[in-house]
Structure formats: structure tokens, C-alpha cells
Design a protein around this motif. Sequence first.
Motif, PDB file in Angstrom:
ATOM      1  N   TYR A  31       0.746  -1.377  -0.036  1.00 39.63           N
ATOM      2  CA  TYR A  31      -0.067  -0.008  -0.020  1.00 39.63           C
ATOM      3  C   TYR A  31       0.823   1.188  -0.167  1.00 39.63           C
ATOM      4  O   TYR A  31       0.632   2.210  -0.816  1.00 39.63           O
ATOM      5  CB  TYR A  31      -0.861   0.061   1.252  1.00 39.63           C
ATOM      6  CG  TYR A  31      -1.949   1.185   1.382  1.00 39.63           C
ATOM      7  CD1 TYR A  31      -2.720   1.175   0.658  1.00 39.63           C
ATOM      8  CD2 TYR A  31      -1.381   2.177   2.220  1.00 39.63           C
ATOM      9  CE1 TYR A  31      -3.773   2.518   0.674  1.00 39.63           C
ATOM     10  CE2 TYR A  31      -2.236   3.541   2.301  1.00 39.63           C
ATOM     11  CZ  TYR A  31      -3.328   3.415   1.562  1.00 39.63           C
ATOM     12  OH  TYR A  31      -4.075   4.522   1.742  1.00 39.63           O
ATOM     13  N   TRP A  35       2.033   3.889  -3.308  1.00 44.64           N
ATOM     14  CA  TRP A  35       1.287   5.417  -3.144  1.00 44.64           C
ATOM     15  C   TRP A  35       2.055   6.316  -3.945  1.00 44.64           C
ATOM     16  O   TRP A  35       3.263   6.493  -3.960  1.00 44.64           O
ATOM     17  CB  TRP A  35       0.999   5.688  -1.748  1.00 44.64           C
ATOM     18  CG  TRP A  35       0.080   6.645  -1.632  1.00 44.64           C
ATOM     19  CD1 TRP A  35       0.295   8.029  -1.645  1.00 44.64           C
ATOM     20  CD2 TRP A  35      -1.227   6.970  -1.158  1.00 44.64           C
ATOM     21  NE1 TRP A  35      -0.515   9.006  -1.403  1.00 44.64           N
ATOM     22  CE2 TRP A  35      -1.525   8.150  -1.379  1.00 44.64           C
ATOM     23  CE3 TRP A  35      -2.137   5.825  -1.054  1.00 44.64           C
ATOM     24  CZ2 TRP A  35      -2.956   8.462  -1.079  1.00 44.64           C
ATOM     25  CZ3 TRP A  35      -3.397   5.950  -1.090  1.00 44.64           C
ATOM     26  CH2 TRP A  35      -3.994   7.493  -1.014  1.00 44.64           C
ATOM     27  N   PRO A  42       0.681   9.180   1.682  1.00 47.02           N
ATOM     28  CA  PRO A  42      -0.422   8.016   1.927  1.00 47.02           C
ATOM     29  C   PRO A  42      -1.609   8.313   3.059  1.00 47.02           C
ATOM     30  O   PRO A  42      -1.305   8.863   4.150  1.00 47.02           O
ATOM     31  CB  PRO A  42       0.297   6.922   2.109  1.00 47.02           C
ATOM     32  CG  PRO A  42       1.809   6.984   1.768  1.00 47.02           C
ATOM     33  CD  PRO A  42       2.002   8.566   1.914  1.00 47.02           C
ATOM     34  N   SER A 143      -2.071   2.120  -5.205  1.00 46.60           N
ATOM     35  CA  SER A 143      -3.085   2.434  -4.100  1.00 46.60           C
ATOM     36  C   SER A 143      -3.703   3.819  -4.079  1.00 46.60           C
ATOM     37  O   SER A 143      -5.035   4.079  -3.776  1.00 46.60           O
ATOM     38  CB  SER A 143      -2.603   1.924  -2.819  1.00 46.60           C
ATOM     39  OG  SER A 143      -1.145   2.761  -2.422  1.00 46.60           O
ATOM     40  N   SER A 144      -2.900   4.692  -4.467  1.00 43.86           N
ATOM     41  CA  SER A 144      -3.534   6.046  -4.618  1.00 43.86           C
ATOM     42  C   SER A 144      -4.499   6.194  -5.722  1.00 43.86           C
ATOM     43  O   SER A 144      -5.420   7.113  -5.374  1.00 43.86           O
ATOM     44  CB  SER A 144      -2.208   7.250  -4.944  1.00 43.86           C
ATOM     45  OG  SER A 144      -1.603   6.760  -5.756  1.00 43.86           O
ATOM     46  N   LYS A 147      -7.723   4.779  -4.299  1.00 46.98           N
ATOM     47  CA  LYS A 147      -8.438   5.691  -3.088  1.00 46.98           C
ATOM     48  C   LYS A 147      -9.393   6.706  -3.911  1.00 46.98           C
ATOM     49  O   LYS A 147     -10.313   6.905  -3.368  1.00 46.98           O
ATOM     50  CB  LYS A 147      -7.170   6.522  -2.493  1.00 46.98           C
ATOM     51  CG  LYS A 147      -7.605   7.612  -1.461  1.00 46.98           C
ATOM     52  CD  LYS A 147      -8.476   7.326  -0.540  1.00 46.98           C
ATOM     53  CE  LYS A 147      -8.841   8.763   0.488  1.00 46.98           C
ATOM     54  NZ  LYS A 147      -9.964   8.376   1.099  1.00 46.98           N
TER      55      LYS A 147
END
Length: 169
Positions: A31, A35, A42, A143-144, A147
Motif C-alpha cells: 500500500y 502510493w 499516503p 493504492s493512490s 483511493k
Amino acid sequence: LTTGSSNYRKTSQCVLLQPGTAKYDSLKKQYEDKWDTGRCAPTPIRAIYEVYPNSRVWQQFEDRCNKIGNVKCFGHGTNPGNVQRRFHGTRILCHPDDPWMPCNDANCSACRIIEDDFSMALLGGWSGNRGVYGGGIYFTSMSSTAKGYGLDKASGFAFDKGNWMDPQA
């Protein structure tokens, strides 16, 4: 969320992973490493759960992997099916506990995915986003990026408002 193997189970179950365990630390590292810090730092991890899907969902997944078969794997993929660990952003309305039993709210996207699998019929229903490249269910190594698709728009978070990376989004 991460997916665990499934013995026969009528309902899905999610088990809270503990910081300091190998699986938790591996997921946390992925994660954080995936990011885009050029956007911002993060967002904090609130919890990581291992998902044990109901037997029907797990069997569909295994059948699809077996149909794909043993192919050249990308990166850390595993066969059959070149299975990858990826991120998918979606909304969650309930408040998970340990163990987390998916709620019955038809609008809780995370619980509907865990219980019923991904559904093209529900694509973009709450976010209005049917996919940048056309209708489809998207996963990402970043992961970013994921999101940005799990935003709480009802609370005023959105890409175009510039607040989409807020930890509360």
C-alpha cells in the motif's frame, strides 16, 4: 482487503489482520510503496481484513482461474490464472468489527462485493464513474489511484474539488 482460501461457507467472513504479522506487514508495505507521493502522503490505514468469500463466490473465482490455466505470470502473479494482488476503490457504509460480517445494506458497495461478487449491473451506481476506458471493473497496482474511486461524495469529497486525497474521504 485480501482474499483467503475458502472451505465450504454459506456466508462470507472477514478477519482483522494484526499489525506485525507477516500478511499485514506485506499488505501495508505494498500500500505504501504503491502510493504516488507526488499527489500527497499516503492516507492512514485504518484496518486490513482477510476476506473469506462464501463458497459460491470462491468457486466462481477458482473456476475462472482454472479456465485461464497456467500462463506466463507478471511480477508476483501466481497460477493458475496469473492471480495478482491489486487495489480496488469502493465505498463502505458500515463499520467493520472483528470478525467483520458483511452488512445487509444494498448501498454498502464493499459488503455487496464481498457477499455477491463484482457486478457490472451496479457499475458506477453511486460514483457516477462507469470507467475511464469504458464500462468495466477496474483494479490497479497503485493504492493512490484506487483511493480516488472510493470517495465519500455525500460528504463533499470529489476529484474536481481537489479534496479527494483527504484521509476522511
